[in-house]
Each structure stands twice: as structure tokens, then as C-alpha cells.
Design a protein around this motif. Structure first.
Motif, PDB file in Angstrom:
ATOM      1  N   TYR A   1       0.946  -1.085  -0.117  1.00 34.76           N
ATOM      2  CA  TYR A   1      -0.123  -0.100   0.175  1.00 34.76           C
ATOM      3  C   TYR A   1       1.015   1.275  -0.013  1.00 34.76           C
ATOM      4  O   TYR A   1       1.470   1.628   0.940  1.00 34.76           O
ATOM      5  CB  TYR A   1      -0.681  -0.122   1.306  1.00 34.76           C
ATOM      6  CG  TYR A   1      -1.862  -1.289   1.177  1.00 34.76           C
ATOM      7  CD1 TYR A   1      -3.118  -1.091   0.574  1.00 34.76           C
ATOM      8  CD2 TYR A   1      -1.403  -2.346   1.951  1.00 34.76           C
ATOM      9  CE1 TYR A   1      -4.021  -2.304   0.706  1.00 34.76           C
ATOM     10  CE2 TYR A   1      -2.127  -3.545   2.000  1.00 34.76           C
ATOM     11  CZ  TYR A   1      -3.476  -3.714   1.483  1.00 34.76           C
ATOM     12  OH  TYR A   1      -4.078  -4.540   1.331  1.00 34.76           O
ATOM     13  N   GLY A   2       0.996   1.719  -1.182  1.00 35.83           N
ATOM     14  CA  GLY A   2       1.914   3.104  -1.325  1.00 35.83           C
ATOM     15  C   GLY A   2       3.258   3.064  -1.185  1.00 35.83           C
ATOM     16  O   GLY A   2       4.121   3.972  -0.862  1.00 35.83           O
ATOM     17  N   VAL A   3       3.713   1.584  -1.345  1.00 35.44           N
ATOM     18  CA  VAL A   3       5.256   1.345  -1.356  1.00 35.44           C
ATOM     19  C   VAL A   3       5.554   0.554  -2.388  1.00 35.44           C
ATOM     20  O   VAL A   3       4.591  -0.197  -2.939  1.00 35.44           O
ATOM     21  CB  VAL A   3       5.769   0.814   0.056  1.00 35.44           C
ATOM     22  CG1 VAL A   3       5.567   1.797   1.275  1.00 35.44           C
ATOM     23  CG2 VAL A   3       5.104  -0.599   0.196  1.00 35.44           C
ATOM     24  N   ASP A   4       6.786   0.505  -2.968  1.00 36.17           N
ATOM     25  CA  ASP A   4       7.062  -0.341  -3.846  1.00 36.17           C
ATOM     26  C   ASP A   4       8.495  -1.062  -3.431  1.00 36.17           C
ATOM     27  O   ASP A   4       9.640  -0.667  -3.959  1.00 36.17           O
ATOM     28  CB  ASP A   4       7.163   0.467  -5.244  1.00 36.17           C
ATOM     29  CG  ASP A   4       7.486  -0.580  -6.459  1.00 36.17           C
ATOM     30  OD1 ASP A   4       7.624  -1.766  -6.332  1.00 36.17           O
ATOM     31  OD2 ASP A   4       7.948  -0.052  -7.482  1.00 36.17           O
ATOM     32  N   ARG A   5       8.099  -2.318  -2.918  1.00 32.92           N
ATOM     33  CA  ARG A   5       9.250  -3.162  -2.506  1.00 32.92           C
ATOM     34  C   ARG A   5       9.285  -4.485  -2.963  1.00 32.92           C
ATOM     35  O   ARG A   5       9.910  -5.549  -2.504  1.00 32.92           O
ATOM     36  CB  ARG A   5       9.218  -3.086  -0.859  1.00 32.92           C
ATOM     37  CG  ARG A   5       9.774  -1.852  -0.137  1.00 32.92           C
ATOM     38  CD  ARG A   5      11.013  -1.324  -0.594  1.00 32.92           C
ATOM     39  NE  ARG A   5      12.235  -2.107  -0.222  1.00 32.92           N
ATOM     40  CZ  ARG A   5      13.575  -1.710  -0.391  1.00 32.92           C
ATOM     41  NH1 ARG A   5      13.720  -0.523  -0.837  1.00 32.92           N
ATOM     42  NH2 ARG A   5      14.297  -2.227   0.173  1.00 32.92           N
ATOM     43  N   ASP A   6       8.468  -4.756  -3.969  1.00 31.52           N
ATOM     44  CA  ASP A   6       8.396  -6.294  -4.542  1.00 31.52           C
ATOM     45  C   ASP A   6       8.057  -7.253  -3.377  1.00 31.52           C
ATOM     46  O   ASP A   6       8.206  -8.301  -3.411  1.00 31.52           O
ATOM     47  CB  ASP A   6       9.573  -6.705  -5.141  1.00 31.52           C
ATOM     48  CG  ASP A   6       9.743  -5.765  -6.650  1.00 31.52           C
ATOM     49  OD1 ASP A   6       8.847  -5.473  -7.125  1.00 31.52           O
ATOM     50  OD2 ASP A   6      11.045  -5.707  -6.986  1.00 31.52           O
TER      51      ASP A   6
ATOM     52  N   ALA B   1       8.646 -11.097  -3.119  1.00 34.40           N
ATOM     53  CA  ALA B   1       9.260 -11.971  -1.861  1.00 34.40           C
ATOM     54  C   ALA B   1       8.447 -12.824  -1.400  1.00 34.40           C
ATOM     55  O   ALA B   1       9.144 -14.119  -1.098  1.00 34.40           O
ATOM     56  CB  ALA B   1       9.470 -10.743  -0.847  1.00 34.40           C
ATOM     57  N   ALA B   2       7.034 -12.665  -1.026  1.00 34.85           N
ATOM     58  CA  ALA B   2       6.350 -13.944  -0.772  1.00 34.85           C
ATOM     59  C   ALA B   2       6.146 -15.055  -1.501  1.00 34.85           C
ATOM     60  O   ALA B   2       6.367 -16.169  -1.258  1.00 34.85           O
ATOM     61  CB  ALA B   2       4.835 -13.352  -0.380  1.00 34.85           C
ATOM     62  N   GLY B   3       6.206 -14.604  -2.870  1.00 35.79           N
ATOM     63  CA  GLY B   3       6.437 -15.769  -3.901  1.00 35.79           C
ATOM     64  C   GLY B   3       7.516 -16.523  -3.990  1.00 35.79           C
ATOM     65  O   GLY B   3       7.693 -17.757  -4.156  1.00 35.79           O
ATOM     66  N   ALA B   4       8.610 -15.908  -3.802  1.00 39.15           N
ATOM     67  CA  ALA B   4       9.806 -16.524  -3.613  1.00 39.15           C
ATOM     68  C   ALA B   4       9.975 -17.386  -2.638  1.00 39.15           C
ATOM     69  O   ALA B   4      10.428 -18.577  -2.718  1.00 39.15           O
ATOM     70  CB  ALA B   4      10.956 -15.525  -3.721  1.00 39.15           C
TER      71      ALA B   4
ATOM     72  N   ALA C   1      14.009  -9.189  -3.851  1.00 39.17           N
ATOM     73  CA  ALA C   1      12.680 -10.041  -3.809  1.00 39.17           C
ATOM     74  C   ALA C   1      12.383 -10.346  -5.390  1.00 39.17           C
ATOM     75  O   ALA C   1      12.214 -11.591  -5.689  1.00 39.17           O
ATOM     76  CB  ALA C   1      11.644  -9.208  -3.494  1.00 39.17           C
ATOM     77  N   HIS C   2      12.516  -9.469  -6.291  1.00 40.01           N
ATOM     78  CA  HIS C   2      12.227  -9.930  -7.928  1.00 40.01           C
ATOM     79  C   HIS C   2      13.053 -10.895  -8.262  1.00 40.01           C
ATOM     80  O   HIS C   2      12.825 -11.712  -8.947  1.00 40.01           O
ATOM     81  CB  HIS C   2      12.103  -8.472  -8.674  1.00 40.01           C
ATOM     82  CG  HIS C   2      11.810  -8.886 -10.179  1.00 40.01           C
ATOM     83  ND1 HIS C   2      10.430  -9.355 -10.713  1.00 40.01           N
ATOM     84  CD2 HIS C   2      12.422  -8.911 -11.093  1.00 40.01           C
ATOM     85  CE1 HIS C   2      10.589  -9.299 -11.923  1.00 40.01           C
ATOM     86  NE2 HIS C   2      11.665  -9.020 -12.144  1.00 40.01           N
ATOM     87  N   ALA C   3      14.404 -10.673  -8.088  1.00 38.79           N
ATOM     88  CA  ALA C   3      15.396 -11.664  -8.633  1.00 38.79           C
ATOM     89  C   ALA C   3      15.144 -13.108  -7.901  1.00 38.79           C
ATOM     90  O   ALA C   3      15.367 -14.083  -8.829  1.00 38.79           O
ATOM     91  CB  ALA C   3      16.788 -10.870  -8.410  1.00 38.79           C
ATOM     92  N   GLU C   4      15.077 -12.922  -6.709  1.00 36.98           N
ATOM     93  CA  GLU C   4      14.899 -14.265  -6.025  1.00 36.98           C
ATOM     94  C   GLU C   4      13.783 -14.900  -6.542  1.00 36.98           C
ATOM     95  O   GLU C   4      13.680 -16.155  -6.626  1.00 36.98           O
ATOM     96  CB  GLU C   4      14.914 -13.920  -4.523  1.00 36.98           C
ATOM     97  CG  GLU C   4      14.580 -15.252  -3.692  1.00 36.98           C
ATOM     98  CD  GLU C   4      16.047 -16.247  -3.964  1.00 36.98           C
ATOM     99  OE1 GLU C   4      15.840 -17.326  -3.625  1.00 36.98           O
ATOM    100  OE2 GLU C   4      16.962 -15.749  -4.332  1.00 36.98           O
TER     101      GLU C   4
END
Length: 369
Positions: free
Chosen positions: A93-98, A102-105, A133-136
Motif C-alpha cells: 500500500y503506497g510502497v514499492d518493495r516487490d 518476496a512472498a512468492g519466492a 525480491a524480484h530476482a529471487e
């Protein structure tokens, strides 16, 4: 007696980790998780409660949205996933930290299958903190793909399933098909709905227009490299075109709310094209309230028939209590009571009365007579 949500939010104002009493055994050493969360570069809240269809918290998204509305701050919210008791769900919510990646990884990593929920949540927070997170997620997704499909042979064919069938017979082939189904399910679980902000604090058409312009740009960027079902992508592009046309013609707050509805339809169609959840409308009574997760029977003043509409929790509660919900008004008139000949929003109920809102806008029904 305070509701569960009130208790959860009150607890989160004291500590960023809340665990329901019935699940404390599932989260050993919660102080380690608290330490990891406090080290994150953005606010992260962890809410571990049972999710049950038909209950106060039917799924992860509704739980996170409800908590966020009460907290009123930009953050990441981690919960259990309703689809699997061992999986983690994330909402931003209002942030962009992937955080979703992260949860998917974590959910895809076989090394964490036997880890405690505490360790899985800590790993998720670490990925959010590190920016990896995205790379993992891509790494774990590729690894799972290879485990399920088997390595590619030099002739370009996949060897894993064919070999399994030759050695183990039909039962192993069935297991391989089942594993592939699990792979597809777990991959699509990562495609979560974006948060839909509550915009009732926007006090003027000018501020809403600025927000709508930014959201239209975001939708366009999302569609630039969108992939998936061609029919759904066409729906998304049509909604994008309709939103742009509506924005050009918008003069009032109800008009701008309609622009946001069309943008939301575009995102819905785009997500459906990628295997995400189907469309979920915004609140019928006021789309600026955000999600309309509750189906409620309603009859307009002077109307004969009761119809089912989707509304936010507050509006649904008001209707069920036979009170007037917080309705979006066109001047002094509820938007849905405006002469349908003058308002495509009244005619379609922002798309809830009928499914041709996009087509009506594209053919020019926006003009007021």
C-alpha cells in the motif's frame, strides 16, 4: 465487545506483528520476526490469523485491505494465504518493495518447505529489505519450472516427464501432471490484486483529475508489455481507451470517479489475462470508497425491485441497517438518480447494472444532453 479487526489494529499500533491466540504455536520465537520487521526500510506489518470463507476474514486480500484502512498508512502487510496454510501472502500500500514477489519466492523455495512459519516470514522480510525480491522470485520460479518440466535436452525436448513415464508407468505420469498443476497454481497465486486506494479524502475535482491522470499512465505502462489471453488483453485496451476518452470529457467528481472505474476495469482485464483473479468491482454507492467485496440487496428510493450490488463494508452495513450509505452525489442528487439520458454512470451504475459501460463510453454516450 471490540471486533477482531479492532483488536488486531490496536495490537499493531503497539507491535508490528500480530498472531491470533489460536496460532501462537505456529509462530515460535516471534521476537525474531519483530526484529526483522523493525529493520525493514518501509513499515511492514505481519497479521497471522485464521482465514475462513464466510468469516470476518475470508481471504488474505480482504484481511489486508481491512487492516490497511484502519492503519491509514503506507506499508506492506503480510498474512497467511487462504489457498494454502503454509504459504505467505503480501499486499503493498503506497510502497514499492516487490513484497508480492518476496512472498512468492518464499512459497516456491523448497529449502523452506520444512522451515517454521517464523523463519519463512523472516526470509520474506529480508527479501523486502534487501531489494532482491524480484530476482529471487525469478530464480525460484525458474528452478521450479526445471524441476517440474525437466531439463531441456540438446534436441530441444523436455526429458523429465518422458523419462518418468518410461520408468514408472502411468501412475508416475499422473503424478507429473499433478505436479505441473501445482506449479501453475502456485505461479498464479503470486499474481495478486493491486491495492485500490480509498479516495474520499480527495476534496476537489482537480485533485481527483491529477490522480486519474497518473493512474491512466500506470495502466498504459502496464499494458505496454502485457501478455496472456488475447481476448482479455483486448478488453483491457478497450477500457484504457474508454478511460482516456472519459478523462478528456470529465467535468465533475462523478465523471472522474467513472474514469477511475474504467481504469480499474482495465487492470482487472489485464490481470485476468495473466491468470489472476476475475473482476472485482469498486463500491457501487461510491467508487471512491475502493473495493466492493460485499454483495448486498438494495432498492433505490421509489424503486420497486431489489437488486444485488457490490459495496464496501461500510456501505453494505448501512444498507443492511436500513440507513442511507455514503453515496457519491452529482450536485445534490445521488449519482444513480440522475436522468439516465444525461449520465452513463447512472445508466450503468458504474458498470454494475450492465456490462457495456466501456462500449457505451467508446461510442460517445458520455456527452450530457
Amino acid at each position: 465487545m471490540a471486533s477482531d479487526l479492532t483488536k488486531i489494529v490496536a495490537s499493531l499500533r503497539r507491535s508490528p506483528v500480530y498472531v491470533a491466540p489460536s496460532l501462537t504455536a505456529a509462530v515460535p520465537e516471534p521476537q525474531r520476526l519483530v526484529a526483522a520487521v523493525k529493520a525493514a526500510p518501509v513499515p511492514v506489518f505481519t497479521v497471522i490469523v485464521p482465514l475462513a470463507a464466510g468469516g470476518e476474514f475470508p481471504d488474505a486480500e480482504h484481511l489486508a485491505d481491512a487492516v490497511h484502512r484502519r492503519l491509514r498508512r503506507d506499508c506492506v502487510i503480510l498474512t497467511l494465504d487462504e489457498g494454502s496454510p503454509n504459504d505467505i501472502s503480501a499486499q503493498e500500500y503506497g510502497v514499492d518493495r516487490d513484497a508480492i514477489q518476496a512472498a512468492g519466492a518464499v512459497n516456491l523455495d523448497p529449502a523452506l518447505d520444512s522451515a517454521s512459519l517464523t523463519d519463512r516470514l523472516i526470509r520474506c522480510v529480508q527479501l523486502i529489505t534487501s531489494g532482491q525480491a524480484h530476482a529471487e522470485y525469478e530464480k525460484q520460479s525458474k528452478a521450479l519450472d526445471e524441476r517440474i518440466r525437466g531439463p531441456r535436452r540438446q534436441d530441444g525436448r523436455s526429458g523429465g516427464h518422458t523419462a518418468a513415464y518410461a520408468v514408472g508407468g502411468g501412475s508416475v505420469a499422473v503424478a507429473a501432471v499433478a505436479a505441473l498443476a501445482v506449479w501453475r497454481w502456485r505461479r498464479t497465486r503470486v499474481v495478486r490484486r493491486r491495492p485500490r486506494p480509498v479516495l474520499t479524502d480527495a476534496r476537489s475535482a482537480a485533485s481527483l483529475r491529477e490522480h486519474a491522470q497518473a493512474e491512466l499512465v500506470r495502466l498504459g505502462e502496464a499494458l505496454d508489455d502485457a501478455q496472456g489471453d488475447a481476448g482479455r488483453l483486448r478488453e483491457a485496451l478497450d477500457a484504457y481507451s474508454a478511460a482516456g476518452k472519459a478523462l478528456d470529457a470529465a467535468r465533475t467528481v462523478p465523471d472522474l470517479a467513472g474514469v477511475l472505474v474504467l481504469i480499474d476495469m482495465g487492470h482487472d482485464a489485464s490481470e485476468a489475462a495473466r491468470g489472476g483473479r476475475g473482476p472485482t468491482p469498486l463500491c457501487f454507492f461510491n467508487p471512491l470508497h475502493g473495493d466492493g467485496p460485499v454483495a448486498v440487496r438494495w432498492r433505490a428510493v421509489g424503486g420497486r425491485e431489489r437488486i444485488t450490488v457490490r459495496a464496501c463494508a461500510a456501505c453494505a452495513k448501512a444498507v443492511r441497517a436500513r440507513e442511507t450509505p455514503d453515496v457519491l452525489r452529482d450536485g445534490a442528487t445521488p449519482y444513480y438518480e440522475v436522468d439516465p439520458a444525461r449520465s452513463v454512470w447512472a445508466t450503468t451504475g458504474y458498470g454494475q447494472f450492465r456490462g457495456d459501460l466501456v462500449q457505451r463510453v467508446l461510442r460517445g454516450d458520455l456527452r450530457r444532453r
